[in-house]
Design a protein around this motif. Sequence first.
Motif, mmCIF file in Angstrom:
data_model
loop_
_atom_site.group_PDB
_atom_site.id
_atom_site.type_symbol
_atom_site.label_atom_id
_atom_site.label_comp_id
_atom_site.label_asym_id
_atom_site.label_seq_id
_atom_site.Cartn_x
_atom_site.Cartn_y
_atom_site.Cartn_z
ATOM 1 N N ARG A 214 0.819 -1.209 0.000
ATOM 2 C CA ARG A 214 0.000 0.000 0.000
ATOM 3 C C ARG A 214 0.856 1.264 0.000
ATOM 4 N NH1 ARG A 214 -2.559 -4.110 2.261
ATOM 5 N NH2 ARG A 214 -4.816 -4.298 1.920
ATOM 6 N N GLU A 217 0.726 7.204 1.557
ATOM 7 C CA GLU A 217 -0.375 8.108 1.898
ATOM 8 C C GLU A 217 -1.625 7.336 2.330
ATOM 9 O OE1 GLU A 217 -0.081 7.910 -2.682
ATOM 10 O OE2 GLU A 217 1.255 8.045 -0.947
ATOM 11 N N ASP A 218 -1.834 6.152 1.754
ATOM 12 C CA ASP A 218 -2.976 5.337 2.178
ATOM 13 C C ASP A 218 -2.779 4.820 3.599
ATOM 14 O OD1 ASP A 218 -4.224 5.767 -0.191
ATOM 15 O OD2 ASP A 218 -4.039 3.725 -0.957
ATOM 16 N N ARG A 221 -3.836 7.344 5.953
ATOM 17 C CA ARG A 221 -5.295 7.461 6.040
ATOM 18 C C ARG A 221 -5.879 6.372 6.931
ATOM 19 N NH1 ARG A 221 -4.666 8.342 0.260
ATOM 20 N NH2 ARG A 221 -4.828 10.561 -0.184
ATOM 21 N N TYR A 222 -5.337 5.161 6.823
ATOM 22 C CA TYR A 222 -5.809 4.087 7.702
ATOM 23 C C TYR A 222 -5.509 4.422 9.163
ATOM 24 C CZ TYR A 222 -6.813 0.945 3.786
ATOM 25 O OH TYR A 222 -7.350 0.374 2.663
ATOM 26 N N TYR A 225 -7.954 6.937 10.348
ATOM 27 C CA TYR A 225 -9.267 6.331 10.549
ATOM 28 C C TYR A 225 -9.335 5.644 11.912
ATOM 29 C CZ TYR A 225 -13.240 3.155 10.040
ATOM 30 O OH TYR A 225 -14.416 2.473 10.244
ATOM 31 N N PHE A 274 -7.485 -3.255 7.183
ATOM 32 C CA PHE A 274 -7.475 -2.586 5.887
ATOM 33 C C PHE A 274 -8.844 -2.583 5.197
ATOM 34 C CE2 PHE A 274 -2.874 -3.480 6.288
ATOM 35 C CZ PHE A 274 -2.421 -2.184 6.124
ATOM 36 N N ILE A 278 -11.564 4.459 3.871
ATOM 37 C CA ILE A 278 -10.758 5.689 3.877
ATOM 38 C C ILE A 278 -11.091 6.519 2.650
ATOM 39 C CG2 ILE A 278 -8.896 4.636 5.204
ATOM 40 C CD1 ILE A 278 -7.333 4.370 2.592
ATOM 41 N N GLU A 279 -10.877 7.803 2.752
ATOM 42 C CA GLU A 279 -11.167 8.702 1.635
ATOM 43 C C GLU A 279 -9.870 9.159 0.976
ATOM 44 O OE1 GLU A 279 -13.463 11.895 3.162
ATOM 45 O OE2 GLU A 279 -15.153 10.612 3.726
#
Length: 279
Positions: A214, A217-218, A221-222, A225, A274, A278-279
């Motif tokens: 991944r 940046e993802d 985000r996780y 969250y 996972f 997320i946005e």
Amino acid sequence: MSTVTDDLLIEGKETLASNNAEDIHRFADRVVSVEPDNWYGLYMRGCGYALDNDLSNCVANFRSAAENIEDESVAAELLPTMCQLLAECIVRQDGSVRLDFSRVGEFMNTMNDRLPECDDEVIVTDILGRVIEYIGANKVPVPLIAYYGCKALVVTAFRAYVQLGFFPGFFQSLKQIGEILIGSCDEKSIKLIRGDVAFIDAVIGAIESAVSDRPEEDLGRYEDYWLSHKLDSYVGHIMQAYQLSAASANGGFLAKMSTKMMNAEIQTFIKIYFSAKIE
């Protein structure tokens, strides 16, 4: 606001340097009898319990102290001593009391909120590093209990940290601790610690594989969250894997089935982490 004068700090440091639990408790009791929420008195009381090898009360008082600290620099200054005493308290356990790590995650969460914002300030890393140093230079009462205490600390950290990238390092340190402790273990304990490597490697492998797939940046985000959502949905699965790892390491008739179930729980933990939207 707590009343903590320079004179009180000087007296406290001198008392702590004595390494005498009774003197430290006497000092702490005097402070908290006047101000029950005095962070320095609660901190000193936690230090006394650490020297008593009373992990539960040590952590409870350290957490209460952290809750009443308003200055980040004060929290950062206290952290090294807290980590040193917690490291020694964990590995000095002799089996006379049941280890309870239920409050450790709460302490780490509270203390992290009081520390300056910095990814390097990871309490578990600090404690494990001090454990490695301590067991390399001192005899441990019951090496297997020391190992299991460190393992419980690492697994409890899933309730305090949402950054999966931290955990491979935690588990590598746990593996190093096991390797050091094996040198003073009996044959049964050696078998159990070596058998536990399958659990450690399974967690490390699952996390490293998932993280590498991944974008950075993802991952951020996780983390964002899960910082604002309940962790129980995925922590429960890593805790179940932790429980199954004991049967897996023990070998025998149930080992193969336990290992299969353990690995399935680890994969479920990753899948749920996972699955966050997320946005």
